[in-house]
Design an enzyme around this catalytic site. Structure first.
Site, mmCIF file in Angstrom:
data_model
loop_
_atom_site.group_PDB
_atom_site.id
_atom_site.type_symbol
_atom_site.label_atom_id
_atom_site.label_comp_id
_atom_site.label_asym_id
_atom_site.label_seq_id
_atom_site.Cartn_x
_atom_site.Cartn_y
_atom_site.Cartn_z
ATOM 1 N N ARG A 41 6.374 -11.382 -8.923
ATOM 2 C CA ARG A 41 6.008 -11.465 -7.516
ATOM 3 C C ARG A 41 7.115 -11.055 -6.551
ATOM 4 O O ARG A 41 6.899 -10.243 -5.665
ATOM 5 C CB ARG A 41 5.553 -12.896 -7.177
ATOM 6 C CG ARG A 41 4.209 -13.263 -7.766
ATOM 7 C CD ARG A 41 3.906 -14.736 -7.591
ATOM 8 N NE ARG A 41 3.902 -15.151 -6.210
ATOM 9 C CZ ARG A 41 3.735 -16.419 -5.824
ATOM 10 N NH1 ARG A 41 3.569 -17.370 -6.721
ATOM 11 N NH2 ARG A 41 3.740 -16.723 -4.537
ATOM 12 N N HIS A 87 -4.569 -7.017 -9.483
ATOM 13 C CA HIS A 87 -3.752 -8.096 -8.904
ATOM 14 C C HIS A 87 -4.642 -9.295 -8.577
ATOM 15 O O HIS A 87 -5.301 -9.326 -7.533
ATOM 16 C CB HIS A 87 -3.065 -7.583 -7.632
ATOM 17 C CG HIS A 87 -1.892 -8.406 -7.201
ATOM 18 N ND1 HIS A 87 -0.714 -8.473 -7.923
ATOM 19 C CD2 HIS A 87 -1.707 -9.211 -6.126
ATOM 20 C CE1 HIS A 87 0.145 -9.257 -7.298
ATOM 21 N NE2 HIS A 87 -0.433 -9.719 -6.205
ATOM 22 N N TYR A 131 -11.163 -2.642 9.479
ATOM 23 C CA TYR A 131 -11.042 -1.692 10.583
ATOM 24 C C TYR A 131 -10.058 -0.556 10.296
ATOM 25 O O TYR A 131 -10.018 0.418 11.036
ATOM 26 C CB TYR A 131 -10.562 -2.408 11.853
ATOM 27 C CG TYR A 131 -11.484 -3.504 12.324
ATOM 28 C CD1 TYR A 131 -12.791 -3.220 12.708
ATOM 29 C CD2 TYR A 131 -11.040 -4.821 12.396
ATOM 30 C CE1 TYR A 131 -13.638 -4.224 13.141
ATOM 31 C CE2 TYR A 131 -11.873 -5.831 12.832
ATOM 32 C CZ TYR A 131 -13.176 -5.533 13.202
ATOM 33 O OH TYR A 131 -14.011 -6.527 13.620
#
Length: 755
Positions: A41, A87, A131
């Site tokens: 990570r 993931h 968006y």
């Protein structure tokens, strides 16, 4: 169930239940979590400079064919692809990583070309992923180049249904070029971005000179190069130490210039702000400081930015020096910050470690060398397959009629072809799968030419694999081609943006330059409550305290002063008078302002004077004269100034005026000793010398004074007495002294402040 043993029930229904030590089990599981955080990570790989989530985002975009030449895709599609295949974490974490890779004020060389609102330098967040759209940049394509040529290892994804790369081939030095930040369990990483062309020069130098030192490489990589520009103000020795150890920090300042206006008026324009400083928050904090009179040299600050940064700063007065105004801003705002360097990354064996500059560059070179070997061997395999195909087609061309007959008449044409023309299994299968139309178009010259080219290429690759110098020459050539490509496709990204200016010049700031000079009265109560009242002249009796509390120290000062607080342990604490709690209430506990040692008691509070001196002494009768500026400390825990002897405590810190030339000491035995002040050493710290000898007990009080004016002590209520018959008390320093003269206070204290 009556015949069933309880333990059998547990084993059958509860699984494998064992008695284990709780601490050991907790440690084992926390270690597993820590390793997962470190390797999966938070820490990047030294080879491609990417964390797993970033690598998966780029690889997923490639699989979606969202390359630089294609139309951008919805980020929602990309995030869904990453979650579904690679993931298994939240969409927020994945989208945040994607957004960061697209922000040109965060990434020195963005890896994602974002379409839509991806946030800005003001600190505004990106729009939701439904968006926005994105595609890979040319830099990202360089990281993914040759990935289909067995250049890197692949592993199963979390569900075993797909494959993902362990590391990207990385034809671009991404770790140092773009930098990275991350916090794992027990460790962190912080790598600032650098200039790619400078990194390529350093890599080529390291290929040519493998024994080169970090200092040699710093001639090519002089320091970080931030996407937001700025001015790095560190000397060469500091930078060398940072890059030689892989740890440290560097000061980065905003870029500014003075603009002359009509009538002798001027203003300052800031055109570049430090890396990762949110412009909106910077302006907000600066406005608060101006309102709170913490930036009293600054009259106004406003944002005139368009696509480029432009922050205009107006002085309070035209008489203010621009350098003083900017120095006050550098000290109080994020127009100057410290950039950390902690080159803590995962190596090729996924082991974390802090690397220096040479180790980081060498690791990247080794990765490129391994990629070259792997893809060269992969190409050899492709050439062997192509040769096998071409040689099979040549057999067909020379025996086309017989081949057609076998295919038309034989029950097992593949076996017959193999037997008749001594073909391989693959050649026989390929001939059968070739269309008749293609067989008719075969030309012997083209087949021979293709075979010759393949053989030449194969010989070249074999020569490359057998010669390490040739391999490094090839890698060096690739760096040359990469530089040409970068200069051609993105010339505006290549030029250095951050100026390395050396150590910041020392600015001699006036006392009132950083803080507006205002009169205050510092009040410290007996119970340790600290505050600052406005103005001077406060009557002690009129100052209010909490119930059960009372006054102890009332000190006139100014907001520009440094307040010194000395404890009986000989430790001196420093507080900026402008940072004292307001006098509107009862103040705040002193322990919130400074770190007092356990059991420490305050024995003196005073404002430090530039030329001021104090006689510091412990109750065992030892002391010295200390300049007040030497008592100032930047540490919250203070500074050890006086070292009391065993079973002794610091007891006095009396002011020594320039005119003072004598010292008077009185012991608990009521004996007084006077001697010249010149016999006391001036020291910055220590135990000092013996002032007076005591056969029993210790020192009660000490005072410095001007001999010509006489020795003054308290006498009665609000009265003083001046003593001039010095023969009664004068003696050698460290002697026992003489009985106190008639009229000396019974409490054994002089009871007056030094004149």
């Amino acid at each position: 169930m009556s015949g069933t043993d309880d333990s059998d029930l547990l084993n059958n229904d509860g699984g494998d239940i064992r008695d284990v030590n709780f601490g050991a089990a907790l440690s084992e599981r926390y270690l597993a979590y820590a390793l997962s955080t470190i390797m999966s990570r938070s820490l990047p790989d030294v080879r491609d400079g990417l964390k797993p989530v970033q690598r998966r985002v780029l690889y997923a975009m490639r699989q979606l064919k969202v390359d630089p030449s294609s139309s951008p895709r919805k980020c929602a599609t990309i995030v869904g692809e990453v979650i579904g295949k690679y993931h298994p974490h939240g969409d927020t974490a994945i989208y945040d990583a994607l957004v960061r890779l697209a922000q040109d004020f965060v990434q020195r060389y963005p890896l994602i070309d974002g379409q839509g609102n991806f946030g800005n330098i003001d600190g505004d967040n990106a729009a939701a992923y439904r968006y926005t759209e994105a595609r890979l940049t040319d830099i990202a394509a360089m990281l993914l180049r040759n990935i289909d040529e067995d250049a890197v290892e692949f592993r199963d994804t979390y569900n075993g249904e797909e494959k993902e790369p362990v590391v990207l081939p990385a034809a671009f030095p991404n770790l140092l070029a773009n930098g990275t930040q991350g916090i794992a369990v027990g460790m962190a990483t912080a790598v600032p971005p650098h200039n790619a062309i400078e990194l390529l020069n350093a890599l080529r130098h390291l290929i040519d000179q493998p024994t080169a030192t970090v200092q040699d490489l710093l001639t090519h990589v002089p320091g970080p190069d931030f996407p937001t520009g700025g001015i790095l103000v560190e000397d060469a020795n500091t930078l060398r130490e940072v890059y030689e150890t892989g740890r440290g920090s560097m000061r980065l300042r905003a870029r500014w210039e003075v603009e002359k206006l009509k009538g002798g008026i001027w203003q300052i324009a800031v055109t570049e702000i430090p890396y990762q400083v949110a412009k909106g928050r910077l302006l907000e904090k600066s406005g608060e400081l101006i309102s709170n009179k913490k930036l009293h040299l600054c009259g106004d600050i406003r944002d005139e930015s368009t696509e480029d940064v432009r922050i205009v700063i107006e002085p309070k007065s035209r008489n203010v020096e621009p350098v003083h105004l900017m120095e006050s801003l550098f000290r109080n705002t994020d127009l100057e910050i410290r950039i950390p360097m902690n080159l803590n990354v995962l190596n090729a064996d996924t082991v974390p470690g802090v690397l220096d500059l040479k180790q980081a560059l060498s690791a990247f070179l080794q990765h490129r060398h391994e990629v070259l070997i792997r893809r060269s061997r992969h190409r050899l395999g492709e050439i062997d397959t192509a040769l096998e195909r071409v040689e099979g087609l040549m057999v067909v061309f020379l025996n086309l009629d017989e081949v057609i007959r076998i295919i038309r008449e034989e029950e097992d044409p593949r076996a017959e072809l193999i037997r008749t023309f001594d073909l391989t299994e693959a050649q026989g299968e390929y001939i059968l799968n070739t269309r008749l139309r293609s067989l008719r178009k075969l030309e012997e010259m083209k087949l021979r030419e293709e075979r010759e080219n393949l053989l030449i290429e194969r010989a070249g690759i074999e020569d490359l694999l057998s010669s390490e110098p040739a391999q490094w020459k090839t890698i060096r050539t690739e760096f040359d081609e990469l530089e040409d490509l970068l200069n051609k496709k993105a010339p505006h990204w290549m030029a250095r943006r951050t100026t390395i200016a050396g150590a910041a010049p020392v600015v001699d700031m006036p006392d009132d330059a950083l803080v507006e000079r205002e009169a205050i009265t510092v009040v410290l109560s007996k119970m340790g409550w600290l505050r600052a009242l406005r103005g001077h002249g406060h009557v002690r009796a009129d100052i209010k305290y909490r119930d059960g509390d009372e006054g102890r120290y009332v000190v006139p000062a100014y907001t520009t002063d440094k307040l010194l607080i000395l404890t009986d342990q000989g430790r001196c604490h420093t507080v900026g008078a402008d940072r004292l709690p307001s006098g509107r209430g009862f103040g705040e506990p002193l322990s919130l302002t400074v770190e007092l040692a356990a059991g420490a008691k305050v024995i003196a509070v005073f404002a430090a004077q530039k030329d001021g001196r104090r006689l510091l002494a412990a109750n065992d009768g030892r002391g010295f004269v200390c300049p007040e500026v030497e008592m100032i400390s930047n540490q919250k825990a203070g500074k050890q100034v006086l070292n009391p002897g065993k079973d002794a405590v610091a007891s006095v810190a009396v002011s020594v005026k320039p005119s003072h030339d004598a010292v008077a000491v009185v012991g608990q035995n009521k004996k007084i000793l006077m001697f010249p002040l010149s016999e006391l050493p001036e020291m910055s710290k220590g135990r000092g010398v013996k002032l007076q000898h005591f056969a029993k007990g210790g020192m009660s009080d000490v005072k410095t004074f001007t001999r010509a004016d006489g020795l003054t002590w308290a006498w009665g209520q609000d009265k003083t007495r001046t003593f001039t018959d010095f023969e009664e008390i004068e003696g050698a320093r460290a002697s026992a002294g003489k009985p106190a003269p008639a009229g000396f206070p019974k409490n054994g204290l002089f009871g007056t402040e030094n004149d």
